[in-house]
Scaffold this active site. Structure first.
Site, PDB file in Angstrom:
ATOM      1  N   ASP A 227       0.939  -1.019  -0.082  1.00  0.00           N
ATOM      2  CA  ASP A 227      -0.111   0.000  -0.203  1.00  0.00           C
ATOM      3  C   ASP A 227       0.809   1.254   0.030  1.00  0.00           C
ATOM      4  O   ASP A 227       1.812   1.295   0.689  1.00  0.00           O
ATOM      5  CB  ASP A 227      -0.886  -0.008   1.361  1.00  0.00           C
ATOM      6  CG  ASP A 227      -1.918   1.202   1.297  1.00  0.00           C
ATOM      7  OD1 ASP A 227      -2.844   1.270   0.199  1.00  0.00           O
ATOM      8  OD2 ASP A 227      -1.802   1.988   2.067  1.00  0.00           O
ATOM      9  N   GLU A 286       1.451  -0.655  -4.933  1.00  0.00           N
ATOM     10  CA  GLU A 286       0.570   0.682  -5.256  1.00  0.00           C
ATOM     11  C   GLU A 286       1.306   1.675  -5.452  1.00  0.00           C
ATOM     12  O   GLU A 286       1.947   2.279  -4.505  1.00  0.00           O
ATOM     13  CB  GLU A 286      -0.477   0.840  -4.080  1.00  0.00           C
ATOM     14  CG  GLU A 286      -1.581   1.810  -4.462  1.00  0.00           C
ATOM     15  CD  GLU A 286      -2.304   2.294  -3.255  1.00  0.00           C
ATOM     16  OE1 GLU A 286      -3.300   2.868  -3.480  1.00  0.00           O
ATOM     17  OE2 GLU A 286      -1.843   2.351  -2.068  1.00  0.00           O
TER      18      GLU A 286
END
Length: 548
Positions: A227, A286
């Site tokens: 993330d 990401e």
């Protein structure tokens, strides 16, 4: 192609499994509720795993299920190596993992290294330890601006250290101990105040996360989705961001909070760790940057993949698709990793709505899904995309996304629980037991018209189309039509006909104009809708075509 519950025939592997993978993203809260409390959980997911396997996908990416106060639906982690009771127990996870592997499904988990929960024990210890302590060096605790009197004689002690803004809206700083005269430090949180950022300039943070990776890799998890992978390091000294306005918004427009050069060494260490395991573990980032910058995170000794964010945000625009596709191909040639394609995820407005809504949006989303599965590289499908689900306008009083409270934007509309059955009982089959309450997000009227059971019985449904496309994609890999070295040459022809040509004469063609367009010569292998006339493609349709 997967057969009988997801197992594959044995055969030689000439490339990494992820080079050709189709990964199904599971948002556990909204996938299946095993205990009837209105929230999806591991028991529900395990019970529904045969459905995922029946799609023919290679694996699953799960968003966080670790312990969390759920300020940001699990992206505020308080224990990186546990299971939140909301979702079950570690024994439930082990059962899920074993069944997934027995069905031929790899499992990727989310790791959230940029920030944790303010309830994390290490952050709580930092708060208790006070200013100047070693505990606070794990995070960004900084004194506010000068407390010299302002023009009116009042103290300016309540000013944050710099002008950085939160992604969720408002300033990116909160007082460690509001109102205290002795603890006047602030802490950084690029997201909500409940998500303090780790200080990656402290080597102890890197050591902590390497242990987290080992924990999950030792359990047999096949990889990790990372993330906010580009934001770990902030500019040294935390200076004001250059801006004509007094504040700078979020990650994209503030060059000081992400894409610092030091971050690449983190992923070199993680890559070495991932390759100590057999088979090697996958690292997917990401990395919400322009293609040329994002591609640097997938150099040969860093992460294996990074999501093509310039693609996932596209509308229905042939020129924009071709421009982004060409940028991604240039990046692939420079750094070697093929694009990781996606059109939806839990943070993005669903493609049916994004491409126009109603019948037009539905047709375009169907065509886009076919196009996605034909592009060179791996593909990620978000739960419900294979059903053609639209974005839901969740009633204001039911919205729970922290972005709504702070910034007036909600992502709840892409997170509404899946409709498993047309029958509204058990919330359209979302709950496997009689629910004690409604689902954590309400489902709209008519939600059952998109149900999995209806689509499984309909040969013309989006679900049946997706399954067929995934199966054909696998056969083309097995037959050598698709290879791990394929590139994509993008162009737009007359009538807004978008073309992406892979190696070997395979083309993806999408009619993005308002009139039927002439196709290049070749054999049509697959189409989103039946062709009305040989050699011509109707608007909002997509085909796979092979020349020669």
């Amino acid at each position: 192609m997967m057969h009988d519950g997801g197992t594959r025939p044995a055969g030689p592997v000439t490339h990494a499994w992820w080079d050709s993978a189709v990964i199904y993203q599971v948002y556990p809260r909204s996938f299946a509720d095993g205990d009837g409390d209105g929230v999806g959980d591991l028991a529900g997911l395990t019970a529904r795993l045969p459905y995922i396997a029946s799609l023919g996908v290679d694996g699953i990416w799960m968003t966080p299920f670790q312990p969390s106060p759920q300020v940001d639906q699990g992206y505020d982690v308080s224990d990186y190596c546990g299971v939140d009771p909301l979702f079950g127990t570690m024994a439930d996870f082990d059962q899920f993992l074993d069944l997934a592997h027995s069905l031929g499904l790899r499992v990727l988990l989310d790791v959230v290294p940029n920030h944790c929960s303010s309830a994390h024990p290490l952050f709580q210890q930092a708060l208790a330890a006070g200013p100047g302590s070693k505990e606070r060096e794990l995070f960004h605790f900084v004194e506010g601006r000068s407390s010299a009197p302002g023009p009116d004689g009042t103290a300016l002690s309540d000013l944050p250290p710099n002008n950085w803004q939160s992604v969720f809206g408002g300033r990116a700083w909160s007082r460690a101990t509001p109102g205290s005269d002795t603890d006047t430090e602030w802490y950084l949180h690029l997201f909500s105040a409940g998500q303090p950022d780790w200080n990656w300039r402290n080597p102890a943070v890197g050591g902590y996360f390497e242990n987290v990776l080992r924990f999950w890799f030792d359990k047999g998890v096949d990889g990790l989705r990372i993330d906010v992978a580009h934001a770990l390091f902030k500019a040294d000294g935390l200076p004001d961001a250059p801006s004509a306005s007094p504040v700078v918004d979020g990650l994209r427009s503030n060059p000081l909070v992400s894409d610092q050069e030091e971050v690449h060494e983190v992923y070199r260490r993680w890559r070495r760790l991932a390759e100590k395991y057999q088979p090697h573990r996958l690292l997917v980032g990401e990395v919400n940057l322009e293609p040329a910058r994002a591609a640097r995170y997938t150099r040969g000794d860093e992460m294996h993949q990074a999501f093509a964010f310039a693609f996932v945000r596209l509308g229905w625009d042939a020129a924009a698709w071709a421009a982004v596709g060409s940028e991604l191909e240039t990046a692939r040639k420079l750094h070697g990793a093929a694009p990781t394609w996606a059109l939806e995820n839990h943070d993005i407005v669903r493609s049916t709505t994004r491409f126009g809504g109603g019948e037009t949006g539905s047709r375009r989303a169907r065509a886009a899904l076919v196009a996605l599965l034909g592009l060179p590289g791996s593909a990620y499908i978000y739960q419900g995309q294979e059903l053609g689900l639209p974005e839901v306008d969740v009633p204001v009083e039911a919205r729970v996304d922290p972005m709504w409270a702070r910034g007036g934007v909600t992502r709840d509309g892409a997170r509404v629980p899946l409709p498993w059955t047309e029958d509204p009982a058990l919330t359209h089959g979302f709950s496997l037991q009689e629910p004690s309450t409604g689902p954590w997000l309400p489902v709209p009227a008519g939600w059952g018209s998109h149900a999995i059971d209806l689509q499984q019985a309909d040969p013309d449904s989006v679900l049946r189309l997706a399954t067929q496309a995934i199966g054909l994609r696998r056969r083309l890999w097995d037959e050598g039509v698709f290879t791990a070295d394929d590139g994509g040459t993008w162009r737009v022809e007359e009538g807004n006909l978008l073309l992406c040509e892979r190696s070997g004469g395979f083309l993806v063609a999408v009619a993005m104009g308002t009139e039927a367009v002439k196709l290049p010569a070749g054999v049509v292998l697959f189409s989103a809708f039946p062709l009305k006339e040989d050699g011509w493609l109707q608007p909002d349709n997509a085909v796979w075509l092979r020349r020669g």
